[in-house]
Design a protein around this motif. Structure first.
Motif, PDB file in Angstrom:
ATOM      1  N   TYR A 261      24.479  29.647   7.171  1.00  0.00           N
ATOM      2  CA  TYR A 261      24.519  28.592   6.175  1.00  0.00           C
ATOM      3  C   TYR A 261      23.595  28.978   5.023  1.00  0.00           C
ATOM      4  O   TYR A 261      22.545  29.588   5.214  1.00  0.00           O
ATOM      5  CB  TYR A 261      24.071  27.254   6.779  1.00  0.00           C
ATOM      6  CG  TYR A 261      25.150  26.536   7.555  1.00  0.00           C
ATOM      7  CD1 TYR A 261      25.526  26.947   8.826  1.00  0.00           C
ATOM      8  CD2 TYR A 261      25.810  25.451   6.993  1.00  0.00           C
ATOM      9  CE1 TYR A 261      26.524  26.299   9.524  1.00  0.00           C
ATOM     10  CE2 TYR A 261      26.813  24.778   7.687  1.00  0.00           C
ATOM     11  CZ  TYR A 261      27.160  25.210   8.950  1.00  0.00           C
ATOM     12  OH  TYR A 261      28.147  24.563   9.635  1.00  0.00           O
TER      13      TYR A 261
ATOM     14  N   PHE B  44      20.257  30.446   6.419  1.00  0.00           N
ATOM     15  CA  PHE B  44      19.984  30.098   7.800  1.00  0.00           C
ATOM     16  C   PHE B  44      21.027  30.735   8.710  1.00  0.00           C
ATOM     17  O   PHE B  44      22.230  30.578   8.493  1.00  0.00           O
ATOM     18  CB  PHE B  44      20.022  28.580   7.997  1.00  0.00           C
ATOM     19  CG  PHE B  44      18.898  27.838   7.341  1.00  0.00           C
ATOM     20  CD1 PHE B  44      19.083  27.200   6.123  1.00  0.00           C
ATOM     21  CD2 PHE B  44      17.655  27.754   7.947  1.00  0.00           C
ATOM     22  CE1 PHE B  44      18.050  26.505   5.515  1.00  0.00           C
ATOM     23  CE2 PHE B  44      16.608  27.064   7.351  1.00  0.00           C
ATOM     24  CZ  PHE B  44      16.807  26.443   6.128  1.00  0.00           C
TER      25      PHE B  44
ATOM     26  N   PHE C 145      19.441  26.253  14.576  1.00  0.00           N
ATOM     27  CA  PHE C 145      19.143  27.004  13.368  1.00  0.00           C
ATOM     28  C   PHE C 145      17.886  27.848  13.522  1.00  0.00           C
ATOM     29  O   PHE C 145      16.936  27.463  14.219  1.00  0.00           O
ATOM     30  CB  PHE C 145      18.941  26.055  12.187  1.00  0.00           C
ATOM     31  CG  PHE C 145      20.207  25.451  11.671  1.00  0.00           C
ATOM     32  CD1 PHE C 145      20.712  24.288  12.214  1.00  0.00           C
ATOM     33  CD2 PHE C 145      20.897  26.052  10.623  1.00  0.00           C
ATOM     34  CE1 PHE C 145      21.888  23.725  11.738  1.00  0.00           C
ATOM     35  CE2 PHE C 145      22.071  25.506  10.138  1.00  0.00           C
ATOM     36  CZ  PHE C 145      22.573  24.333  10.692  1.00  0.00           C
ATOM     37  N   GLY C 146      17.893  28.990  12.835  1.00  0.00           N
ATOM     38  CA  GLY C 146      16.675  29.751  12.680  1.00  0.00           C
ATOM     39  C   GLY C 146      15.824  29.147  11.567  1.00  0.00           C
ATOM     40  O   GLY C 146      16.214  28.158  10.935  1.00  0.00           O
ATOM     41  N   LEU C 147      14.664  29.747  11.333  1.00  0.00           N
ATOM     42  CA  LEU C 147      13.747  29.231  10.327  1.00  0.00           C
ATOM     43  C   LEU C 147      14.183  29.554   8.905  1.00  0.00           C
ATOM     44  O   LEU C 147      13.652  28.990   7.957  1.00  0.00           O
ATOM     45  CB  LEU C 147      12.340  29.786  10.570  1.00  0.00           C
ATOM     46  CG  LEU C 147      11.613  29.213  11.785  1.00  0.00           C
ATOM     47  CD1 LEU C 147      10.324  29.976  12.034  1.00  0.00           C
ATOM     48  CD2 LEU C 147      11.324  27.740  11.594  1.00  0.00           C
TER      49      LEU C 147
END
Lengths: 115, 113
Positions: free
Chosen positions: B36, B89, B103-105
């Protein structure tokens, strides 16, 4: 493309008050989600909702949180009472087929500031 | 513990260069990996996604490379443009009746003209 609308875009309230965040999902979508994002960090899953029921919630979804979608209207996130750590941007998302593609459409977020 | 890890945290490239964003995960039951893109003050929007059945997914200037054995993905942006400046993301999900995304950071990309 499909739009998810969120109201309000920004709300400032005092700690202990109640707040309701509203989401108008994409019209034919069946799965609804709330995510919490603090200070531009990652989005963290709060809850998802399908067929009138909470399907899964995370540990961030405290007892003070509740969701509903009465009569197919807004999908709402209610926080009562609010706490300082609830300050964040809350994103609503919807998906037509949560079990298949995982493609979520996000709203532009409701920024909540708890004083 | 982060289930989805991204690196670098931030990145600056020059216009025209190829940007490479990295993502890794631990849970072997994840089977769908969307990326994203989020512009400041805007909602995250799906950019490109890949599933376990593919090693590579291409869409214009954006390509995902997937190393299933090492549980690593990378997003390549060729001919990077200033308009690509955003936070990217990596996310992951698994089969089930909720299909929530983890989600990742994120990686914040700045493309300098």
């Amino acid at each position: 493309g499909p739009k998810v609308l969120q109201i309000p875009s920004h709300q400032i309230i005092d700690m202990g008050q109640m707040v309701t965040l509203n989401c108008d999902p994409v019209s034919n979508h069946l799965y609804f989600y709330w995510y919490k994002q603090i200070l531009g960090q990652q989005m963290e899953f709060l809850v998802n909702f399908y067929n009138g029921k909470v399907m899964e919630k995370s540990k961030l979804f405290k007892d003070q949180f509740s969701v509903e979608r009465p009569d197919g209207s807004y999908f709402t996130l209610k926080i009562q009472p609010t706490a300082l750590e609830d300050s964040a941007v809350y994103f609503c998302a919807s998906s037509f087929s949560g079990a298949n593609t995982g493609q979520l459409y996000f709203g532009e977020g409701s920024k909540l500031t708890v004083l | 513990q982060q289930q989805v890890r991204q690196s670098p945290q931030s990145l600056t490239v020059w216009e025209g260069e190829t940007t490479i964003l990295n993502c890794s995960y631990e849970d072997s039951t994840f089977d769908y990996f969307p990326w994203y893109r989020q512009f400041p003050g805007k909602s995250p929007a799906l950019l490109i996604a890949i599933s376990l059945v593919s090693n590579k997914k291409e869409d214009g200037r954006f390509t995902i490379f997937f190393n299933k054995r090492e549980k690593k993905l990378s997003l390549h942006i060729t001919d990077s443009q200033p308009g690509d400046s955003a936070t990217y993301f990596c996310a992951a999900s698994k089969a089930g009746n909720t299909r929530k995304l983890i989600f990742g950071l994120g990686t914040t990309l700045q493309v300098q003209p």
